[in-house]
Design a protein around this motif. Structure first.
Motif, PDB file in Angstrom:
ATOM      1  N   PHE A  45      -1.978   1.229   4.279  1.00 30.27           N
ATOM      2  CA  PHE A  45      -1.384   0.894   2.994  1.00 30.27           C
ATOM      3  C   PHE A  45      -2.316   1.628   2.004  1.00 30.27           C
TER       4      PHE A  45
ATOM      5  N   SER B 193       3.922  -7.725   8.492  1.00 28.64           N
ATOM      6  CA  SER B 193       2.497  -7.513   8.888  1.00 28.64           C
ATOM      7  C   SER B 193       1.773  -8.533   9.890  1.00 28.64           C
TER       8      SER B 193
ATOM      9  N   LEU C 221       1.905  -1.761  -2.311  1.00 26.34           N
ATOM     10  CA  LEU C 221       0.987  -1.330  -1.538  1.00 26.34           C
ATOM     11  C   LEU C 221      -0.366  -1.982  -1.772  1.00 26.34           C
TER      12      LEU C 221
ATOM     13  N   MET D  14      -2.309  -3.929   1.268  1.00 24.08           N
ATOM     14  CA  MET D  14      -3.535  -3.807   1.632  1.00 24.08           C
ATOM     15  C   MET D  14      -4.444  -4.950   1.608  1.00 24.08           C
TER      16      MET D  14
END
Length: 540
Positions: free
Chosen positions: A280, A219, A297, A301
């Motif tokens: 997410f 990410s 997830l 997030m």
């Protein structure tokens, strides 16, 4: 909480010489006794995401954008070790760190000989008579001295800094060794949390935690790629992306030309982090809570929201600081005003993090705290706050310093730093060449052919290595370096254009020519470095 990541001309140089032994004039020295070089060079501006990431520095060049769960600050720049062309640093605005350098090879190719005397008609100095014809004979104290100049300039290394993972959009991506340390730390911490949420995993929880660490830094890479794509869209070259302990760094070599582009370049990183957080979140709706996919997830997030929020804080070297810089730049029309404002806000933010983060983690705003065994949580929070504060404070200070150096960059002019030179034939004895240089008040020797065309430059270091009693029997061609295309620079070059030209072809000396092709003189990399150091030492 993940830590931040840092996005990361003087007058004529002549020196009086001493007496010559055995009738041989002293050598021309590399140091300028009475020159006052006034030039500065600094690396460029930087975008980075800290600790999300932070952009370091305003107005610097190269620009560096860093993103992260945190990123090491890298917004300082300085001259390369030894005598060489100042580097970037880079670094340097700071979306990244200055590239190391290594010595450049200096080929010694003897120039071809020419039986006829070298004409001086093509040698010109500041509109005066040609060098070597007694242009300074009216000033007996302005004799030339050629001394040991600098070591060969240090050639920038290829972008490196870790393990090469790929070249998306043609930009190399490296993983620094420090990343493995933070990956192990995340694996250990997240594994402890999984033990409470999913105790049935057992030891396998650490494999899940390692996957989370890798996914989180993926990410961060997306965040950095957002900066990179925007930079490439604006025709700003990107040297590399590096993932490191405190996040990511995108080394952008140039500064944005307009405040609008600066704002966009800084904003796209946090924007992509928020987009990832939304993705997410949507994916989380399709999985069952309390499962491994659900936990992963949810963690990704929340992490991306933290990265985006932290980087949007309005202080350098964070992305929000670069956005603030762009706004102030737009309002005032002065990039420096934006840098000063964003840097001081960054310093205030550093103090706030140092004091406020430990208090916040123990307040009820973050929910019920866990039991603090022996005060370990307190120590950990204080240490984390100190690290984040130090990164932000240092990045803000470096951004401000680099921006102020950049203000002086136009003062770095090839014309004002160039040494007077005299033309000599390839078979001219060194002692005779030095005699002509001393008589003309010159500090450099250019080997030319019968038509006055330059062939090579006599290297200072090679002159010093020849004992005086040997100089009458040593031809200058044996001490010269053949001229390549990159070793010819225009006398009109100044500032960043001059530095780019010197970095492109590392050498100890360069031939400076007029637009007409006439020889203006010789530029020493050591003189450029001294000018850079002088600017670095100049008080703000």
């Amino acid at each position: 909480m993940v830590g931040p990541s840092g996005h990361a001309g003087g007058g004529e140089s002549r020196a009086a010489s001493g007496s010559a032994a055995d009738g041989v004039p002293p050598a021309v020295t590399g140091s300028a006794a009475d020159s006052e070089p006034s030039a500065s060079a600094g690396p460029a501006a930087g975008h980075g995401i800290v600790g999300p990431s932070g952009h370091a520095g305003g107005g610097e060049s190269p620009v560096a954008t860093g993103s992260a769960g945190g990123g090491e600050p890298s917004a300082s720049a300085g001259p390369a070790a030894g005598h060489g062309t100042p580097a970037s640093t880079e670094p340097s605005a700071h979306h990244g760190t200055p590239t190391p350098t290594e010595p450049a090879a200096a080929p010694r190719v003897p120039a071809r000989t020419s039986p006829s005397p070298a004409p001086a008609s093509r040698m010109r100095r500041n509109g005066q008579e040609p060098s070597g014809t007694g242009g300074d004979r009216d000033d007996p104290e302005r004799t030339a001295e050629v001394s040991s100049g600098g070591k060969p300039p240090r050639r920038p290394k290829e972008p490196g800094g870790g393990i090469l993972m790929g070249r998306p959009f043609g930009v190399p991506v490296y993983v620094a060794p420090s990343w493995f340390l933070v990956a192990a730390l995340i694996t250990w911490v997240f594994g402890g949390q999984l033990d409470r949420v999913l105790p049935e995993l057992g030891v396998a929880r650490y494999l899940v935690s390692l996957f989370f660490a890798v996914a989180f830094y993926a990410s961060v890479l997306v965040h950095e790629l957002a900066h990179t794509i925007a930079a490439l869209r604006f025709k700003l070259p990107v040297r590399k992306i590096q993932l490191q302990f405190f996040g990511g760094v995108s080394e952008i070599e140039k500064e944005s030309e307009t405040p609008g582009r600066e704002f966009v370049l800084a904003f796209v990183g946090p924007l992509l982090s928020l987009v990832l957080a939304a993705v997410f979140y949507l994916a989380l709706q399709g999985v069952e809570p309390g499962t491994v996919p659900g936990v992963l997830l949810a963690g990704l997030m929340i992490s991306n929201v933290i990265v985006a929020a932290f980087n949007l804080l309005p202080g350098l070297p964070l992305d929000g600081g670069r956005m603030l810089r762009a706004v102030v730049w737009k309002i005032t029309g002065k990039p420096m005003a934006g840098t000063v404002a964003a840097a001081w806000v960054g310093r205030a933010l550093a103090v706030s993090v140092l004091i406020g983060l430990p208090l916040l983690t123990h307040s009820e705003l973050l929910g019920a705290g866990t039991e603090d065994f022996g005060g370990m949580n307190t120590v950990t929070d204080a240490l984390l706050a100190a690290i984040l504060a130090a990164i932000i404070w240092t990045g803000a200070g470096n951004s401000l310093r680099m921006a102020r150096l950049r203000e002086h960059l136009p003062e770095l002019r090839a014309r004002s730093l160039t040494r007077r030179a005299v033309p000599v034939q390839t078979d001219t004895p060194l002692s005779e060449a030095l005699r002509r240089a001393n008589a003309a008040g010159a500090r450099a020797l250019v080997v030319v052919d019968a038509d006055g065309e330059p062939l090579s430059l006599v290297r200072e270091a090679a002159i010093v290595g020849v004992p005086e009693h040997r100089r009458p029997w040593v031809a200058v061609s044996g001490l010269a370096q053949e001229l390549s295309d990159g070793m010819r620079v225009s006398a009109e070059l100044a500032g960043e254009d001059l530095l780019d030209a010197l970095r492109a072809t590392p050498a100890t000396e360069y031939l400076v020519v007029e637009e007409s092709g006439e020889i203006f003189g010789v530029l020493s990399a050591a003189d450029v470095e001294r000018a850079f150091v002088k600017a670095m030492a100049r008080p703000n």
